[in-house]
Structure formats: structure tokens, C-alpha cells
Design a protein around this motif. Structure first.
Motif, PDB file in Angstrom:
ATOM      1  N   GLY A   3      43.122 -38.786  22.132  1.00  0.00           N
ATOM      2  CA  GLY A   3      42.841 -38.110  20.706  1.00  0.00           C
ATOM      3  C   GLY A   3      41.418 -37.968  20.751  1.00  0.00           C
ATOM      4  N   CYS A   4      40.544 -38.406  21.454  1.00  0.00           N
ATOM      5  CA  CYS A   4      39.011 -38.333  21.396  1.00  0.00           C
ATOM      6  C   CYS A   4      38.761 -37.609  22.652  1.00  0.00           C
ATOM      7  CB  CYS A   4      38.498 -39.819  21.472  1.00  0.00           C
ATOM      8  SG  CYS A   4      38.748 -40.561  19.867  1.00  0.00           S
ATOM      9  N   CYS A  10      34.056 -39.721  17.522  1.00  0.00           N
ATOM     10  CA  CYS A  10      35.312 -40.573  18.444  1.00  0.00           C
ATOM     11  C   CYS A  10      34.503 -41.698  18.803  1.00  0.00           C
ATOM     12  CB  CYS A  10      36.115 -39.882  19.178  1.00  0.00           C
ATOM     13  SG  CYS A  10      37.039 -38.610  18.787  1.00  0.00           S
ATOM     14  N   ILE A 142      43.536 -38.286  13.383  1.00  0.00           N
ATOM     15  CA  ILE A 142      43.247 -38.297  14.977  1.00  0.00           C
ATOM     16  C   ILE A 142      44.256 -38.054  15.758  1.00  0.00           C
ATOM     17  CG2 ILE A 142      41.801 -39.073  16.629  1.00  0.00           C
ATOM     18  CD1 ILE A 142      40.065 -40.672  14.627  1.00  0.00           C
ATOM     19  N   GLY A 146      43.603 -34.296  15.998  1.00  0.00           N
ATOM     20  CA  GLY A 146      42.609 -34.607  16.517  1.00  0.00           C
ATOM     21  C   GLY A 146      42.337 -33.249  17.830  1.00  0.00           C
ATOM     22  N   LEU A 150      38.904 -32.029  16.540  1.00  0.00           N
ATOM     23  CA  LEU A 150      37.956 -32.749  16.836  1.00  0.00           C
ATOM     24  C   LEU A 150      37.382 -32.281  18.191  1.00  0.00           C
ATOM     25  CD1 LEU A 150      38.981 -36.235  15.842  1.00  0.00           C
ATOM     26  CD2 LEU A 150      37.425 -34.936  14.966  1.00  0.00           C
TER      27      LEU A 150
END
Length: 170
Positions: A3-4, A10, A142, A146, A150
Motif C-alpha cells: 500500500g505504500c 509511507c 492506506i 492508498g 497515495l
């Protein structure tokens, strides 16, 4: 961490997560405080989500920095992503906090920058549980959102930012 996507947010999350991993533990207290979770859940539902809510949609948006339907979507998404947000019974059969209460506490803490013990009186959630709910909330958000939110901006995003910037007078 899944998810990062290379963002500094993150990387910071992973570092903080590693440092705080052991931070959540059971605190045994001889003076158990009966919080009556059902009252807190009923109050939240009546005040904001019932057929005739006490507070208007405008007041909800001002307090939570989002519209009611966005809040409901977030709660639905995190309940599906993390079993922590499912309401469970304790060892003697009492219902615990609802997913709505846990999400409500986490979002109030984020929206106002509150300390975790401030939400106890309204939500009926203890400080350590509010902190744990915030931790699980952030991880679930996230996990669910994410990949889209993100990610690094693409050319279309940058073009949109430039267009917005040209319309702003300083």
C-alpha cells in the motif's frame, strides 16, 4: 509495506509503525470503568445518522471535514478491510464498540488534532482503545485507498494543478 508507493508519507508511516508496534498493550486496571458502549453508539446514530438527526449535514461537514456520505463510505470500507472494526462480544457476552464508534473517534482525533482521551465522553471509548482505533483506521485507509490516493502524480494530475494555479490570484 503493502500500500505504500514511494511517498515520504509511507516511509514515515512504516518507521512510526515499527516504533509503535509494541505500544498497544492491554492495561489491566482494578477500577474497571463501565462506559456503556451501546449508549455511545445510539447517541452517534441519533445525532448524525438517524432519520431526523440532531445536527444538520452542514454541521456534520464542519465537524468532520467531510460530507455524511463520504464518512459512511469510509466506515463501510474500513469495516470490510479490517476485522478490528467489526463489533464483537467480550468474554462475558457484552457487545463491544461498534465500527462506527471506532471510526468516529479516529476521525474526530484526525479532524481536530485531539488527544485520544478527549473523545471518551461522547463516543464512550477509552484512551488506549481510541489510539488503537486511530492506528487501525490509518492502516485500513492506506490499504483501501492508498493505491489511488497515495500514488505519485501523473502528467494529467500535474496539468490539472497548473490549470488550478493559474486561476488563483495572490
Amino acid at each position: 509495506m503493502a500500500g505504500c508507493f514511494g511517498s515520504s508519507m509511507c516511509r514515515t508511516w512504516v518507521i512510526e509503525e515499527e516504533e509503535d508496534e509494541d505500544d498497544f498493550h492491554l492495561i489491566v486496571d482494578d477500577d474497571y470503568l463501565e462506559r456503556d458502549h451501546a449508549v455511545g453508539d445510539a447517541r452517534i446514530r441519533a445525532d448524525y445518522f438517524g432519520p431526523n438527526p440532531v445536527y444538520s449535514a452542514f454541521q456534520f461537514r464542519r465537524r468532520f471535514r467531510m460530507r455524511v456520505h463520504v464518512f459512511e463510505r469510509l466506515v463501510e470500507a474500513i469495516e470490510g478491510a479490517d476485522s478490528y472494526f467489526k463489533q464483537k462480544e467480550d468474554a462475558i457476552g457484552r457487545l463491544g464498540l461498534s465500527g462506527l464508534q471506532k471510526a468516529f473517534a479516529a476521525i474526530r482525533i484526525l479532524a481536530y488534532g485531539l488527544s485520544a482521551d478527549v473523545v471518551d465522553e461522547y463516543v464512550r471509548i477509552g484512551e488506549s482503545t481510541a489510539r488503537k482505533a486511530l492506528h487501525h483506521f490509518c492502516r485500513a485507509i492506506i490499504s483501501v485507498f492508498g493505491e489511488y490516493y497515495l500514488r505519485a502524480p501523473n502528467a494529467e494530475d500535474v496539468a490539472g494543478f497548473s490549470k488550478l494555479e493559474s486561476n488563483v490570484d495572490f
